[in-house]
Design an enzyme around this catalytic site. Structure first.
Site, PDB file in Angstrom:
ATOM      1  CE  LYS A 154      -0.860   2.588   2.970  1.00 22.96           C
ATOM      2  NZ  LYS A 154      -0.319   3.852   3.621  1.00 22.96           N
TER       3      LYS A 154
ATOM      4  CB  THR B  98       3.167   4.802   5.764  1.00 25.59           C
ATOM      5  OG1 THR B  98       3.522   5.672   6.833  1.00 25.59           O
ATOM      6  CG2 THR B  98       3.574   3.390   6.109  1.00 25.59           C
TER       7      THR B  98
ATOM      8  CG  ASN C  34      -1.307  15.105   0.360  1.00 22.77           C
ATOM      9  OD1 ASN C  34      -1.347  14.199   1.179  1.00 22.77           O
ATOM     10  ND2 ASN C  34      -0.961  14.925  -0.902  1.00 22.77           N
TER      11      ASN C  34
END
EC number: 2.3.1.35
Lengths: 386, 386
Positions: free
Chosen positions: B171, B182, B381
């Site tokens: 992912k 991440t 974001n």
């Protein structure tokens, strides 16, 4: 409040026709003396524009009569032909001023990779030389002629009570980082100073002002800061006083660049304390200031301190997560590497954001100024080539 | 085409209730052997999430029975309480599988700085253990449960004709750079391999796949890649063959991450040749791939090679402007550091952009995958905390 605030200087700014839209695009700053001391700081980019190569060469003498600056084209990646254009520009100015080409620096800003229209530039130098004046209007005209995506002319000055002063102009609006768009600046002083002292003072001033705008190692092909000293005040200041005055003017100009950065909706100061060294403090502050996730969070008025902690952690500096504190706009959000409060407590709705980062390791401290990453930034830099 | 493609593995993915929206958020991958060889690669961020600290510790044995992964919270900057949560998660999985906690790695992704709801996670591990299966559906469920801003589950597999295979899930969708969000990945193989060989093969595979996604030195607090080997095929491949298979799967997964990056409208490959060394090639390609002005130009379908030349020039690598060539989508735009053609000749209207940079200095070559910087990236974001 301009490059002609110090005695012994004249300036001009005109529309030479380099820019297709007819806006002002050529400036001339002349040092009438009695002295013509000069120093410069240039981009460390390995791909240097022709005017940078030329100006670095002429500045090895520590002496300049004039600086020619143009917007509308960077004259970078233009090969021998581009260098000849920079040389011819200096020669034309020298001819108009009755000096040698080696006494004339050249600065350019605009699109990389296109030749400048040499004849247009040379005709512009002739016109500008005919309009030189020591008036505030002339200073403003020069500052205006070097604007690219800037929305306002940027000038500053500082007068010492001992009777000498420092003036300056600058341009640069690309996300405020020297990496992101060319910054050009001319600083003037009527102090009596020799070239080594002027260069040292200039480097010290740039290091804590322009170099603290987001990024240092990343620079454009054209970044140039030139300082000229006329000695016309007759006063020889203490080197520390000269450094302080130059620093004050450079910081003022740097703040104007931050405020006018492309697409800015937030002005962000990243303040690091407790670093092992000052270099580490600068490194941490720069890494946070450059991080796209931090910058977009700030655009969204989100006190996302976790993104700040992550950026601190990947910076190339000594960091101990267990002694890391993060405060945003006065609200301590992370203490010892762990959440200290609700992130909604910090009010980021205004235009000013102060990020305080405590590393708890030593006495090193530094501040970097930056901006948010906004829709307008993307728009400005994708829709318009520059 | 999943982590259960190799023999000896079961997987599960469930909605434990960590995510407020009820989406799947907990995955379990179990190695039923006969061997339980394992290796891991972790973020180099100095601020490491609790599960990273835990998993680094347990992987020193080179042996793992299982990996628990959760989305909905990074468990980073959470102090001793967060570490206890990671530990308790491993203990719960060990209890369900009849092994020791030291045989269970833990991976987390999501918001930094908030504690995970420990009881919810532990109950989720129990549920997941009850749903373990070796079916494609189970593999997909595990890949789905670790998604954050990903829009699709990412899986891959490679089967060697000698009768062993490699599978994987991953992912990560944050601008595709490990710095930006991440990335978690679990790789499985039924090859017979000892721990040092597996670790060496994993590091080699990651170096030319995940590490070639935009940025290397800049990593999140949680980045983790774990490889598990069951030996169930009974085949001991040549280490080079294992490395090649792991590399193929990692590259496949990396390309899926690039295609699904936040706000992506262009998939960009930056290919550098002629560098003095391979490291220099990587450095130049990364610098170009990270440059905001290059990324916004690509978003605007503008073949602005000057911005690329400037980024090459400020990269921390050996560069000679006079031997710099830049080609975009097959059109040579810059030769020997000077414009070679009209920049409108290159067609950037499609989704794929290939930037070729020739440095003319040596044999070093490398490719970095990246994306453009778009409005959607800023929106995603800034409007949503993550």
């Amino acid at each position: 409040m301009s490059v002609v605030t110090p005695k012994g200087f004249r300036a001009a700014g005109i529309a030479a026709g380099i820019k297709a839209n007819g806006n002002p695009d050529l400036a001339l700053v002349v040092n009438d003396g009695p002295e013509q001391v000069a120093a410069g700081v240039f981009t460390r980019n390995k791909v240097k524009a022709a005017p940078v190569l030329w100006s670095q060469q002429v500045l090895t003498t520590g002496r300049l009569r004039a600086v020619v600056l143009n917007s509308g084209g960077a004259n970078a990646c233009t090969g021998p032909e581009g260098f000849q254009t920079a040389h011819a520009t200096a020669e034309k100015a020298a001819e108009m001023l009755g000096c040698g080409a080696i006494e004339v620096a050249v600065c350019s800003t605009g699109l990389i990779g296109a030749q400048l229209p040499r004849d247009t530039v040379l005709a512009g130098v002739e016109t500008a030389a005919g309009e030189l004046a020591a008036t505030p209007d002339a200073g403003l005209a020069a500052a205006t002629a070097i604007m690219t995506t800037d929305t306002m002319a940027k000038q500053a000055a500082h007068t010492d009570e001992a009777g000498w002063s420092v003036g300056g102009l600058t341009k640069g609006a690309g996300m405020i980082a020297p990496s992101m768009a060319t910054m050009l600046s001319v600083l003037t002083t009527d102090a009596v100073v020799d070239a080594p002292v002027l260069e040292q003072a200039l480097r010290a001033a740039v290091r804590v002002s322009f170099d603290r705008l987001d990024v240092d190692g990343s620079m454009s092909t054209n970044d140039t800061v030139v300082a000229l000293a006329s000695g016309a005040s007759g006063v020889t200041p203490d080197p520390a006083a000269l450094t302080a005055a130059l620093t004050a003017v450079c910081k003022d100009l740097a703040q104007q660049m931050q405020a006018d950065a492309e697409g800015v909706t937030k002005r962000i100061a990243v303040q690091v304390t407790g670093a092992a060294t000052e270099d580490d403090a600068v490194t941490v502050a720069r890494t946070v200031a450059r991080d796209s996730l931090v910058k977009t969070a700030m655009f969204g008025s989100d006190a996302n301190w976790g993104r700040i902690a992550a950026a601190v952690g990947y910076s190339d500096a000594a960091v101990d997560p267990d002694t890391l504190d993060v405060t945003i706009n006065g609200v301590l959000l992370c203490r010892g590497g762990v959440a200290a409060g609700g992130r909604t407590d910090a009010d980021l709705s205004g235009k000013e954001i102060v990020i305080e980062i405590g590393l708890g390791l030593g006495d090193g401290a530094a501040e970097i100024l930056t901006t948010d990453l906004s829709h307008a930034y993307v728009e400005e830099n994708s829709a318009y080539p520059s």
